[in-house]
Design an enzyme around this catalytic site. Sequence first.
Site, PDB file in Angstrom:
ATOM      1  N   LYS A  86       0.828  -1.200   0.000  1.00  0.00           N
ATOM      2  CA  LYS A  86       0.000   0.000   0.000  1.00  0.00           C
ATOM      3  C   LYS A  86       0.866   1.254   0.000  1.00  0.00           C
ATOM      4  O   LYS A  86       0.613   2.203  -0.753  1.00  0.00           O
ATOM      5  CB  LYS A  86      -0.937   0.014   1.199  1.00  0.00           C
ATOM      6  N   ASP A 140      -6.192  -1.004   1.006  1.00  0.00           N
ATOM      7  CA  ASP A 140      -6.292  -1.421   2.397  1.00  0.00           C
ATOM      8  C   ASP A 140      -7.652  -2.105   2.566  1.00  0.00           C
ATOM      9  O   ASP A 140      -8.352  -2.356   1.584  1.00  0.00           O
ATOM     10  CB  ASP A 140      -6.113  -0.236   3.351  1.00  0.00           C
TER      11      ASP A 140
END
Length: 300
Positions: A230, A249
């Site tokens: 991420k 996420d």
Amino acid sequence: TLTTGQCFHWSVVEQDDTPVSPGMSAWGSHNSTEWVGVIKVPSTDHSAVVAIRETPDTTLFRVLEAPDHVDIRPVLEDYFQLKTPLMPLSQQWSQECQRLSQIAKCIPGVRVIQQDPFECLISFLCSSNNNIPRITQMLTAIRRTYGAPLLNISGTTLYSFPSLATLLEEATDADLRTKCGMGYRAKYLMQSIQLLEELGGESYLQTLRSIDDPTEVQEKLIQFHGVGRKVADCVALFSLCQINAIPVDTHVWNIAIRDYDEKGALREAKSLTPTIYKKVGDLFRSVFSQYAGWAHSLLF
């Protein structure tokens, strides 16, 4: 754009022209109309202090501090990617996703910025298990400890972001923990700047802008300590011209399940493994034919 968590160095300007503390985040200042921040002038060692003011019809800027020979207008055009027309993209995304068509009406004008890659990398190293106000405080402390003072406004000093060379020479694990509040992230920063130096310095990050495949860029970024997938995709999207990078996420995963996972493949997954992470990104890229990373930022 400045309040969406892409960057962490813009402060709200109050009505008396006094900026709030630079240690406070612009996050949540959606109703404000003026911000002040420090941006690096690309391909130089210089930085500029700029005020941005939003009006009902346009956006204005003031240069508060900059080298005499630097024209800030093209710097801001690149920073806010103003050469990319937003309206045609918004119309295209709205045709591709009904939910985004409603969101776009509520927050028109939100763009993805292209900030300095080294500052972006360090910024998102600080984001691990963290919140935006605290990230902002850490980065403000890094600027204050290792950056150069640029301008004092009503008792508030604004600093440049330190270069890789400066951090290699001056930063220590102990100082990053005690002076900058980085905690365990201090180790990641120290290890990452050493690796970046071995790879060729800040210019190595610039080379990643020429890669077309966001997954390849992600792989090159996760070699840095403390950089997961991420964080890598955030750095890629917000500083490396990777318009189709999708930071994922659990929130983005749930959006994909709710709105796009018609076959139900993602619902069966029990955790966000690297395979599921890629499937979520690929799903967004299949839904949005252009600038999928920008569309993702609106939904997020």
